[in-house]
Design an enzyme around this catalytic site. Structure first.
Site, PDB file in Angstrom:
ATOM      1  N   HIS A 290       0.832  -1.215   0.000  1.00  0.00           N
ATOM      2  CA  HIS A 290       0.000   0.000   0.000  1.00  0.00           C
ATOM      3  C   HIS A 290       0.859   1.255   0.000  1.00  0.00           C
ATOM      4  CE1 HIS A 290       0.204   1.015   4.389  1.00  0.00           C
ATOM      5  NE2 HIS A 290       0.211  -0.292   4.591  1.00  0.00           N
ATOM      6  N   ASP A 302       6.199   1.207   6.572  1.00  0.00           N
ATOM      7  CA  ASP A 302       4.779   0.855   6.456  1.00  0.00           C
ATOM      8  C   ASP A 302       4.068   1.868   5.580  1.00  0.00           C
ATOM      9  OD1 ASP A 302       2.269  -0.218   6.822  1.00  0.00           O
ATOM     10  OD2 ASP A 302       2.019   0.567   8.844  1.00  0.00           O
ATOM     11  N   GLU A 336      -5.141   1.919   2.813  1.00  0.00           N
ATOM     12  CA  GLU A 336      -5.094   0.668   3.579  1.00  0.00           C
ATOM     13  C   GLU A 336      -5.221   0.935   5.066  1.00  0.00           C
ATOM     14  OE1 GLU A 336      -3.279  -2.381   6.135  1.00  0.00           O
ATOM     15  OE2 GLU A 336      -2.600  -0.318   5.816  1.00  0.00           O
ATOM     16  N   GLU A 337      -4.575   1.998   5.530  1.00  0.00           N
ATOM     17  CA  GLU A 337      -4.525   2.255   6.971  1.00  0.00           C
ATOM     18  C   GLU A 337      -5.902   2.546   7.566  1.00  0.00           C
ATOM     19  OE1 GLU A 337      -2.121   1.510   8.632  1.00  0.00           O
ATOM     20  OE2 GLU A 337      -0.238   1.872   7.581  1.00  0.00           O
ATOM     21  N   ASP A 364       3.322  -6.295   3.614  1.00  0.00           N
ATOM     22  CA  ASP A 364       2.950  -5.208   4.527  1.00  0.00           C
ATOM     23  C   ASP A 364       3.357  -5.549   5.957  1.00  0.00           C
ATOM     24  OD1 ASP A 364       1.925  -2.845   5.482  1.00  0.00           O
ATOM     25  OD2 ASP A 364      -0.150  -3.544   5.550  1.00  0.00           O
ATOM     26  N   HIS A 434       3.922   2.915  12.648  1.00  0.00           N
ATOM     27  CA  HIS A 434       2.977   4.012  12.917  1.00  0.00           C
ATOM     28  C   HIS A 434       3.557   5.081  13.843  1.00  0.00           C
ATOM     29  CE1 HIS A 434      -0.802   1.324  11.943  1.00  0.00           C
ATOM     30  NE2 HIS A 434       0.092   1.370  10.957  1.00  0.00           N
TER      31      HIS A 434
END
Length: 472
Positions: A290, A302, A336-337, A364, A434
């Site tokens: 993503h 990520d 995606e998140e 991922d 994140h």
């Protein structure tokens, strides 16, 4: 006799896999498992060529350098942001310039949330500024903020037991980290469960395996019929400190201020490129990562790394002049998140052709040195994938683990399509996940080379085999 015949066939089918006599069907053809093993073994030279080009040859470090250029130029790529759409347009141009085929954008609708200014200060028993990151989709506080006493709990069970103490307070969760799948429920549901017992806000210990005073953001959801309250993640260190204070009987008061806002959904795009199949162009092996990220760090780990080794897989195949029998399709997902928003719309658009998808792949979970492949599929397909992975013996990465993971490919896996994901060092991955630490500094070019080689070999061989992977 008819019943006995079918019983006999079923028994042969059950026991034949280990003996090398399993029967696979493709159209009218019948092939033994031994024949399929021999077919896969014939890809040894191709696999070595891919490995040499990616890991030792002309294009080593290419995926790392490509990624660095994008994330240094664009930065983080939050759903609904101008940064994300700029990255999508850059990738659209990059894929065309790379000589890939059928490069196009597929429009989808995605959420648009912005965190705004945010702060949290412990004012009792002492002044201490807390590092926080608001969670995706959270509402903001009133402009003047919220000042309230804190209730610290270690679990949802404790919260229910102490529900009478929660009204009007800020609930602080200090849940222990076991693994991501089990611990992330506190980030996802923490605000809802706190609101049910009358809390005015929730602060959740970051879902991370390690911390150097780093908060980690992520997605969270509200529930119909339950009041929405502001919610953010705090550092492991601050969660543990407040837990210690509470255990001593100290009163804790926090002033929380969050300027988060949710705007109407906006347009975005899944980015698609292909190497068209030579014999079965309508059949597909999908390779993906993503392109969106959270709004902190650079989104390098990520999921910039996963997106760029997926691009690299097609580049390596193209650079070697290879054209598989079925189409290799790269998809760089958007949003995606926020729960696989772009991927869910892709699935709805393409599911009519689900019988034509041989394998769906998503990277991922980081691009550190992989230890193998996680796979979901039939026993027959798993046996085939073990043979495919044996081609990666030169890298000593041959294992096939259970349970492919990927928010974006789960739609296909749940519908019966075989799925694969990289098996990576998740403990290290969650150091950076994140957080502001998700930057190019977390990436290793040599490990990305190896991950790209694994990804390319698997994708090419499965796409070029005479038959699709068998389903349950």
């Amino acid at each position: 006799m008819r019943f006995l015949f079918f019983l006999f066939v079923a028994v042969v089918h059950l026991f034949s896999l280990g003996s090398g006599k399993a029967i696979y069907k493709s159209g009218v053809s019948q092939r033994t498992f031994q024949e399929i093993k021999e077919e896969i073994a014939n890809y040894e030279d191709v696999a070595k060529a891919i490995i040499n080009l990616a890991v030792y040859g002309k294009y080593q470090n290419r995926s790392y350098e490509r990624l660095g250029l994008l994330v240094d130029t664009v930065g983080p790529r939050l759903s609904g942001s101008k940064n994300l759409e700029k990255a999508i347009q850059i990738m659209y141009q990059n894929l065309q310039q790379d000589g890939l085929e059928n490069v196009h954008l597929e429009q989808v609708r995605i959420p648009h949330w912005e965190r705004g200014e945010e702060s949290a200060v412990m004012v009792v028993p002492r002044i201490h500024k807390l590092a926080i990151l608001g969670l995706g989709g959270s509402i903001g506080t009133p402009p003047e903020g919220i000042t309230a006493e804190v209730l610290v709990v270690a679990s949802f069970v404790e919260l229910q037991r102490r529900a009478s103490e929660a009204r009007g307070k800020i609930v602080v969760y200090n849940q222990p980290y076991t693994d991501y799948g089990k611990t992330v429920q506190y980030r996802e549901r923490g605000a809802v469960e706190a609101a049910k017992v009358g809390a005015v806000a929730s602060l959740i210990r970051s879902v991370a395996s390690f911390s150097i005073y780093s908060p980690h953001t992520g997605h969270q959801g509200y529930q119909d019929g339950v009041p929405k309250i502001p919610t953010a993640c705090i550092t492991i260190e601050d969660a543990e400190m407040m837990s210690r204070m509470a255990s001593r009987g100290d009163k804790i008061v926090i002033h929380l201020k969050m300027g988060a806002k949710t705007y109407p959904d906006t347009d975005s795009f899944n980015t698609v490129a292909e190497i068209t199949g030579s014999k079965y162009p309508e059949e597909v092996v999908l390779v993906s990562g993503h392109l969106d990220s959270w709004d902190v760090g650079q989104g390098a780990l990520d999921d910039g790394g996963g997106a760029f080794i997926s691009w690299e897989a097609l580049s390596l195949v193209k650079d070697l002049g290879l054209r598989p029998k079925r189409t290799l399709r790269l998809v760089l997902w958007t949003a995606e998140e926020q729960g696989g928003v772009g991927a869910s719309q892709y699935y709805e658009l393409h599911k009519a052709n689900i019988s034509k998808y041989s394998l769906v792949m998503e990277a991922d979970s980081g691009t550190f040195l992989p230890t193998g492949l996680q796979f979901t599929g039939s026993d027959k397909a798993r046996a085939i994938m073990k043979e495919v992975m044996s081609l990666l013996q030169p890298l000593n990465i041959t294992k096939v683990f259970n349970d492919a993971e990927g928010t974006d490919i789960n739609f296909w896996i749940q519908a019966g399509v075989p799925g694969a994901s990289l098996r990576d060092d998740l403990y290290k991955y969650f150091f950076f996940h994140h957080s502001h630490g998700d930057t190019m500094t977390a990436m290793d070019p040599k490990q990305m080379n190896v991950a790209a080689a694994v990804w390319a070999v698997v994708a090419y061989v499965v796409a070029d085999m005479e038959e699709m992977l068998p389903r349950s």
